[in-house]
Each structure stands twice: as C-alpha cells, then as structure tokens.
Design an enzyme around this catalytic site. Structure first.
Site, PDB file in Angstrom:
ATOM      1  N   ASP A 125      72.207  40.410  29.539  1.00 14.56           N
ATOM      2  CA  ASP A 125      73.402  39.970  30.262  1.00 14.56           C
ATOM      3  C   ASP A 125      74.380  41.135  30.387  1.00 14.56           C
ATOM      4  OD1 ASP A 125      72.338  37.437  30.223  1.00 14.56           O
ATOM      5  OD2 ASP A 125      73.485  36.802  28.458  1.00 14.56           O
TER       6      ASP A 125
HETATM    7  N1  URA Z   1      69.982  36.122  25.205  1.00 15.71           N
HETATM    8  C1  URA Z   1      71.165  36.000  25.830  1.00 15.71           C
HETATM    9  O1  URA Z   1      71.792  34.964  25.804  1.00 15.71           O
HETATM   10  N2  URA Z   1      71.627  37.072  26.504  1.00 15.71           N
HETATM   11  C2  URA Z   1      70.992  38.260  26.542  1.00 15.71           C
HETATM   12  O2  URA Z   1      71.495  39.222  27.146  1.00 15.71           O
HETATM   13  C3  URA Z   1      69.769  38.367  25.875  1.00 15.71           C
HETATM   14  C4  URA Z   1      69.277  37.278  25.212  1.00 15.71           C
END
Ligand code: URA
Length: 234
Positions: free
Chosen positions: A101
């Site tokens: 993310d």
């Molecule tokens: N899980 C999440 O919620 N976000 C990420 O970036 C990676 C794994």
C-alpha cells in the site's frame, strides 16, 4: 553491431531516437565521443551515454526499500510510482513482484521476469511474507491463536491461511506477522476483523529474503544470484 542498433537494444529506443541521441554528441565508444550512427560496436566495446555505461542485461531482480508515499504501480493520479526511484532504463518492462500500500514501507521486489514474480505472488505457492505491524490498541491475548486459526475477512469466502504472530514490544503494540498469501490490504483487514487498527506497516521479509537494512528508504540494489533463489526458501 552498429552503434544505433546497440542503443536500440540496450535502451529500448527506436532507431530514430537512437540516431538523435548519437547526433547530440552524448555517446562515447571506448572513451571517444562519436556522432556516427554506423560505428561498429563489439562485445569488448565500452559504450557510455551521458557518462553511464550501456549494457545488455539478462533478467533484472531488484530489491527496493519502499518509502512511505509511493505506489506500487506504473501510474497513479495522486502519488509517485515506486519505479520512479529507480535509475534504470526500460522502466516500462519492470513490474512489482507483490505490491505494498502507499503508506506501507519496506521490502519490494521488482523484476522483468514474469515467471519468477508469479512464483512469489501465486497463492498456490504460499510464499511467506513477514510484516512489522504497529497497532492503535493493545495486542489482544487471543490474537496469536485467532491468527493461527484463520480470520474471516469481510467479503471473502474462505478464512485466511494460518498466520504466525510474534510480539515485539507489548507497550508499543508492535508485532511481527507472517502470512502466506497476499489479499488486498490483507494485514490491515486481519487486524480490523480483530477489532484493532494498523497504524504502521513495514514488510521485512519475503520467503527467505530479508530487506537489506544497509539501504535507506528509497534506495535499491540488484539481488545476488543466491538471493534470487533464496526468496523461495523459508
Ligand atoms: N497488507 C496490507 O494491508 N497492506 C500492505 O501493504 C501489505 C499487506
């Protein structure tokens, strides 16, 4: 091989672009500046463009320490792409072997080898990913057991696969979580399902490959041959 063809192949340039680059006087062959597109280049020649050596390369395997604020996609309307941190040619040929993310930091693998990335991201392969997690509220006494048993995420048919949790710092609500799949926002959704909230998330490891902490956030390096394989270990 002619110099213009060499530029086409190493830079992914069109013949017209290669000609323009050579005519601009920024290319040297064995240290000598040339504007001649038909100059012959051999395996032993050193070709530089703007002081940077151009080489044929095989598949690329890159480890990036992704900083906060970058997206793992080629384009985004609001945030810069993590690919913009790479000083590489032919960026459009590279892709992410698993995304993070925009606000997650840590280990991101980037490659142009689709088979390799498929082995990392395919749910069937159950490649382990370890995250450092900081929660808003205290770590529940039943979390480890529930994460091991599988969590029911909203809008998902199946429970999550068994995950392993290890407390790092109880007071800071900090833990390590290892999961073997990569559903959308998976870690955040797992803790949301437990009634908590992820405030900080950092990927430290993929399979047997840990992030190289001699890299600063935003820096990257090529993987060694051993590391390219290590990712499939535990
Ligand atoms: N899980 C999440 O919620 N976000 C990420 O970036 C990676 C794994």
């Amino acid at each position: 091989m002619r110099l213009d063809k060499f530029l086409c192949e190493t830079l992914g340039a069109t013949r017209k672009e290669a000609t323009r680059i050579i005519k601009s006087g920024t290319v040297t062959v064995d240290g000598v500046k040339t504007k001649v597109t038909s100059v012959k280049v051999t395996d032993d020649s050193t070709v530089e463009w703007d002081g940077r050596e151009l080489k044929f390369h095989g598949p690329r395997y890159i480890m990036l320490f992704k900083p906060d604020g970058y997206v793992c996609s080629h384009e985004d309307s609001t945030h810069p792409s993590a690919l913009s941190l790479l000083d590489e040619v032919n960026l459009e040929k590279l892709h992410f072997a698993g995304r993070l993310d925009v606000d997650t930091t840590g280990l991101v693998l980037i490659t142009d080898d689709g088979q390799w990335s498929h082995k990392i991201t395919s749910p069937k392969r159950k490649c382990a990913k370890t995250y450092r997690v900081w929660l808003a509220d205290p770590i529940g006494a039943d979390y480890a057991e529930k994460l091991e048993a599988g969590i029911q995420l909203k809008s998902e048919k199946d429970l999550t696969m068994p995950a392993v949790m290890e407390i790092v710092d109880e007071e800071e609500h900090e833990l390590l979580l290892t999961i073997h799949e990569g559903k959308y926002h998976q870690v955040k959704r797992m803790f949301a399902a437990l009634g908590n909230k992820v405030e900080g998330l950092h990927r430290a490891q993929i399979g047997g490959l840990g992030l190289d902490y001699s890299l600063e956030p935003g820096e990257y390096r090529y993987l060694t041959e051993e590391e390219v394989e290590a990712v499939f270990g535990e």
